[in-house]
Design a protein around this motif. Sequence first.
Motif, PDB file in Angstrom:
ATOM      1  N   SER A 154       0.835  -1.209   0.000  1.00  0.00           N
ATOM      2  CA  SER A 154       0.000   0.000   0.000  1.00  0.00           C
ATOM      3  C   SER A 154       0.868   1.257   0.000  1.00  0.00           C
ATOM      4  O   SER A 154       0.571   2.223  -0.712  1.00  0.00           O
ATOM      5  N   ILE A 155       1.939   1.230   0.782  1.00  0.00           N
ATOM      6  CA  ILE A 155       2.839   2.385   0.852  1.00  0.00           C
ATOM      7  C   ILE A 155       3.547   2.594  -0.486  1.00  0.00           C
ATOM      8  O   ILE A 155       3.724   3.730  -0.948  1.00  0.00           O
ATOM      9  N   ILE A 156       3.946   1.502  -1.143  1.00  0.00           N
ATOM     10  CA  ILE A 156       4.627   1.617  -2.441  1.00  0.00           C
ATOM     11  C   ILE A 156       3.703   2.252  -3.478  1.00  0.00           C
ATOM     12  O   ILE A 156       4.094   3.165  -4.214  1.00  0.00           O
ATOM     13  N   VAL A 157       2.461   1.747  -3.539  1.00  0.00           N
ATOM     14  CA  VAL A 157       1.501   2.306  -4.510  1.00  0.00           C
ATOM     15  C   VAL A 157       1.194   3.759  -4.180  1.00  0.00           C
ATOM     16  O   VAL A 157       1.101   4.607  -5.078  1.00  0.00           O
ATOM     17  N   PHE A 158       1.044   4.069  -2.892  1.00  0.00           N
ATOM     18  CA  PHE A 158       0.823   5.464  -2.500  1.00  0.00           C
ATOM     19  C   PHE A 158       1.977   6.347  -2.975  1.00  0.00           C
ATOM     20  O   PHE A 158       1.773   7.453  -3.481  1.00  0.00           O
ATOM     21  N   GLY A 159       3.205   5.854  -2.773  1.00  0.00           N
ATOM     22  CA  GLY A 159       4.376   6.633  -3.168  1.00  0.00           C
ATOM     23  C   GLY A 159       4.393   6.956  -4.648  1.00  0.00           C
ATOM     24  O   GLY A 159       4.843   8.035  -5.049  1.00  0.00           O
ATOM     25  N   LEU A 160       3.894   6.036  -5.489  1.00  0.00           N
ATOM     26  CA  LEU A 160       3.908   6.227  -6.937  1.00  0.00           C
ATOM     27  C   LEU A 160       2.696   6.994  -7.456  1.00  0.00           C
ATOM     28  O   LEU A 160       2.708   7.511  -8.579  1.00  0.00           O
ATOM     29  N   SER A 161       1.637   7.061  -6.640  1.00  0.00           N
ATOM     30  CA  SER A 161       0.373   7.642  -7.099  1.00  0.00           C
ATOM     31  C   SER A 161       0.445   9.156  -7.262  1.00  0.00           C
ATOM     32  O   SER A 161       1.072   9.862  -6.474  1.00  0.00           O
ATOM     33  N   THR A 162      -0.215   9.637  -8.313  1.00  0.00           N
ATOM     34  CA  THR A 162      -0.406  11.075  -8.505  1.00  0.00           C
ATOM     35  C   THR A 162      -1.889  11.428  -8.519  1.00  0.00           C
ATOM     36  O   THR A 162      -2.267  12.547  -8.855  1.00  0.00           O
ATOM     37  N   ASN A 163      -2.723  10.443  -8.160  1.00  0.00           N
ATOM     38  CA  ASN A 163      -4.176  10.618  -8.133  1.00  0.00           C
ATOM     39  C   ASN A 163      -4.638  10.664  -6.684  1.00  0.00           C
ATOM     40  O   ASN A 163      -4.320   9.774  -5.899  1.00  0.00           O
ATOM     41  N   PHE A 164      -5.417  11.677  -6.349  1.00  0.00           N
ATOM     42  CA  PHE A 164      -5.818  11.851  -4.956  1.00  0.00           C
ATOM     43  C   PHE A 164      -6.622  10.664  -4.434  1.00  0.00           C
ATOM     44  O   PHE A 164      -6.379  10.169  -3.329  1.00  0.00           O
ATOM     45  N   LEU A 165      -7.615  10.206  -5.206  1.00  0.00           N
ATOM     46  CA  LEU A 165      -8.469   9.117  -4.741  1.00  0.00           C
ATOM     47  C   LEU A 165      -7.671   7.829  -4.522  1.00  0.00           C
ATOM     48  O   LEU A 165      -7.875   7.114  -3.538  1.00  0.00           O
ATOM     49  N   LEU A 166      -6.757   7.532  -5.448  1.00  0.00           N
ATOM     50  CA  LEU A 166      -5.926   6.342  -5.295  1.00  0.00           C
ATOM     51  C   LEU A 166      -5.025   6.475  -4.066  1.00  0.00           C
ATOM     52  O   LEU A 166      -4.863   5.517  -3.293  1.00  0.00           O
ATOM     53  N   GLY A 199      12.222  11.899   6.500  1.00  0.00           N
ATOM     54  CA  GLY A 199      12.734  13.208   6.135  1.00  0.00           C
ATOM     55  C   GLY A 199      14.128  13.141   5.530  1.00  0.00           C
ATOM     56  O   GLY A 199      14.413  13.798   4.520  1.00  0.00           O
ATOM     57  N   VAL A 200      15.005  12.326   6.117  1.00  0.00           N
ATOM     58  CA  VAL A 200      16.369  12.199   5.609  1.00  0.00           C
ATOM     59  C   VAL A 200      16.381  11.561   4.224  1.00  0.00           C
ATOM     60  O   VAL A 200      17.064  12.025   3.302  1.00  0.00           O
ATOM     61  N   MET A 201      15.602  10.463   4.061  1.00  0.00           N
ATOM     62  CA  MET A 201      15.545   9.768   2.775  1.00  0.00           C
ATOM     63  C   MET A 201      14.966  10.675   1.690  1.00  0.00           C
ATOM     64  O   MET A 201      15.428  10.674   0.542  1.00  0.00           O
ATOM     65  N   ALA A 202      13.938  11.455   2.045  1.00  0.00           N
ATOM     66  CA  ALA A 202      13.345  12.368   1.072  1.00  0.00           C
ATOM     67  C   ALA A 202      14.345  13.444   0.665  1.00  0.00           C
ATOM     68  O   ALA A 202      14.375  13.870  -0.497  1.00  0.00           O
ATOM     69  N   HIS A 203      15.165  13.875   1.614  1.00  0.00           N
ATOM     70  CA  HIS A 203      16.181  14.888   1.318  1.00  0.00           C
ATOM     71  C   HIS A 203      17.240  14.328   0.364  1.00  0.00           C
ATOM     72  O   HIS A 203      17.697  15.025  -0.549  1.00  0.00           O
ATOM     73  N   TRP A 204      17.627  13.071   0.566  1.00  0.00           N
ATOM     74  CA  TRP A 204      18.668  12.458  -0.259  1.00  0.00           C
ATOM     75  C   TRP A 204      18.162  11.957  -1.608  1.00  0.00           C
ATOM     76  O   TRP A 204      18.781  12.150  -2.637  1.00  0.00           O
ATOM     77  N   LEU A 205      16.985  11.291  -1.593  1.00  0.00           N
ATOM     78  CA  LEU A 205      16.512  10.581  -2.788  1.00  0.00           C
ATOM     79  C   LEU A 205      15.368  11.285  -3.504  1.00  0.00           C
ATOM     80  O   LEU A 205      15.071  10.947  -4.654  1.00  0.00           O
ATOM     81  N   GLY A 206      14.716  12.220  -2.840  1.00  0.00           N
ATOM     82  CA  GLY A 206      13.475  12.776  -3.374  1.00  0.00           C
ATOM     83  C   GLY A 206      12.298  12.091  -2.696  1.00  0.00           C
ATOM     84  O   GLY A 206      12.405  10.951  -2.223  1.00  0.00           O
ATOM     85  N   THR A 207      11.162  12.759  -2.660  1.00  0.00           N
ATOM     86  CA  THR A 207      10.018  12.275  -1.887  1.00  0.00           C
ATOM     87  C   THR A 207       9.500  10.935  -2.385  1.00  0.00           C
ATOM     88  O   THR A 207       9.334   9.985  -1.608  1.00  0.00           O
ATOM     89  N   VAL A 208       9.223  10.818  -3.684  1.00  0.00           N
ATOM     90  CA  VAL A 208       8.642   9.590  -4.220  1.00  0.00           C
ATOM     91  C   VAL A 208       9.594   8.413  -4.043  1.00  0.00           C
ATOM     92  O   VAL A 208       9.199   7.330  -3.585  1.00  0.00           O
ATOM     93  N   ARG A 209      10.862   8.611  -4.388  1.00  0.00           N
ATOM     94  CA  ARG A 209      11.833   7.518  -4.239  1.00  0.00           C
ATOM     95  C   ARG A 209      11.958   7.092  -2.774  1.00  0.00           C
ATOM     96  O   ARG A 209      12.112   5.909  -2.473  1.00  0.00           O
ATOM     97  N   ALA A 210      11.898   8.060  -1.872  1.00  0.00           N
ATOM     98  CA  ALA A 210      12.028   7.747  -0.448  1.00  0.00           C
ATOM     99  C   ALA A 210      10.878   6.860   0.032  1.00  0.00           C
ATOM    100  O   ALA A 210      11.091   5.877   0.753  1.00  0.00           O
ATOM    101  N   VAL A 211       9.640   7.197  -0.362  1.00  0.00           N
ATOM    102  CA  VAL A 211       8.482   6.419   0.069  1.00  0.00           C
ATOM    103  C   VAL A 211       8.511   5.022  -0.548  1.00  0.00           C
ATOM    104  O   VAL A 211       8.283   4.012   0.139  1.00  0.00           O
ATOM    105  N   VAL A 212       8.798   4.949  -1.852  1.00  0.00           N
ATOM    106  CA  VAL A 212       8.847   3.641  -2.522  1.00  0.00           C
ATOM    107  C   VAL A 212       9.974   2.783  -1.945  1.00  0.00           C
ATOM    108  O   VAL A 212       9.799   1.586  -1.693  1.00  0.00           O
ATOM    109  N   MET A 213      11.122   3.389  -1.713  1.00  0.00           N
ATOM    110  CA  MET A 213      12.246   2.657  -1.116  1.00  0.00           C
ATOM    111  C   MET A 213      11.879   2.144   0.268  1.00  0.00           C
ATOM    112  O   MET A 213      12.209   1.009   0.638  1.00  0.00           O
ATOM    113  N   GLY A 214      11.169   2.963   1.041  1.00  0.00           N
ATOM    114  CA  GLY A 214      10.733   2.525   2.367  1.00  0.00           C
ATOM    115  C   GLY A 214       9.824   1.320   2.301  1.00  0.00           C
ATOM    116  O   GLY A 214       9.961   0.370   3.083  1.00  0.00           O
TER     117      GLY A 214
END
Length: 429
Positions: A316-328, A383-398
């Motif tokens: 769920s977190i991976i899909v959220f990280g990739l999503s650009t649609n509010f409902l999804l 916060g650290v991962m988002a600073h290093w990798l970017g927000t989307v990459r940080a969430v997907v990596m997590g």
Amino acid sequence: MDQEEQEPVQSGFFIKNPVLQLPEFRSFLSIRFGLLFTLNMQVTIIFYWIYHLTRDKLSLGFVGLAEVIPAVGFSLLAGHFVDLNEKRKMLLFCIIGYIFLGSSLFTLTTPLSLEHLGMQTTLYLIYFFVFIGGIIRSFMGPSVFSLFGLVVSDRKLFPNGTSWSSMAAQTGGVLGPLAAGLMIALDGVILGMFTVVVIQILLLIPILHIKSKPILKKEKEPILQSLSQGIKFVVKTPALLGAQMLDMFSVLFGGAVALLPVYQVEILHVDEVGFGLLRSAPGIGALATLALLAFLPLKTNPGKKLFVAVTGFALSIIVFGLSTNFLLSFFMLLLSGMFDAVSVVVRSTILQLVTPDEMRGRVAAVNTMFVSSSNELGDFESGVMAHWLGTVRAVVMGGCLTLGVVAVTFFSAPQLRNFTFEDEDKKKA
């Protein structure tokens, strides 16, 4: 009081939920809800209050730091003292401590106080009281956990009781911030802090309806030896250690909620209402699942279901990280809360079942350390991962790291994978 001594309530609703036939458990639920409601309400007001005093984002970060340091640092000591003392009395002391703490914070909110103390002194005092709250919290967790095992004396009711207890806590956690927002809108922080104190005073009613419980730890041992017993027990109990590590790392790596403000502005492009919906989605999902589990408790293959739940959370977190649609995005956060609720119930039930009665305080203290560190460090890691990798990459990596933790734990902890409530009951019989 033994379960047989408590007066049962015979109605259709309570017959389907036998744990609710216990009057003391219903009082316990009231306390559980009330504490989480007021504490979440209080911290929401504090964040709003500090930001409007300082207009400094860094000042907000110090709030979490001021609470987590004592909450983790005093945990082992708190567990030791909870095991040596009567559990209802310990929880009563925590409630009284929160009443004095809330009263102090309410006093600081008054215009006269700010006028005499000044902004900087007021800010330091807020941090000081948050620190004191962290100390009280380190005692509250083991006290609540230990009292649950004495109020619900029938081990067969633990899964159902845990679902109700988790639902009470989650409901308080969701409604507390909403109530804080309403109070702030009506009359600023003063009304909100006053309401917190009033509700905490009312919690004295249900705690006094619970009778004193026996102290199960009779032997006094050197304090350093006693402090280490909780850690040693967790390490030597593979099912419990696996569940704790699985939960800790899933929260540590899957902490996407901390980055929601970035998703609101830069990725999903929604207003404050949209942000509020996203922030509440995991809580709504968790509440829905906990309500279902309260009526349909988990009975079979809890270990395997725990792995399925954490896997679902990571996906769920991976899909959220990739999503650009509010409902999804909203739906994925909703799902993450649902899976997380299953994980919480299974882990909490395992904790209740495998922990000896005389060690409940110390083992719960270790659990508090796991939970506190994973929540606070998870926000920091995001916060650290988002600073290093970017927000989307940080969430997907997590999310991917969480899947890795699931795989490693699945193959390295067969005791957790094959854990059943029935086998554990036979061991205790």
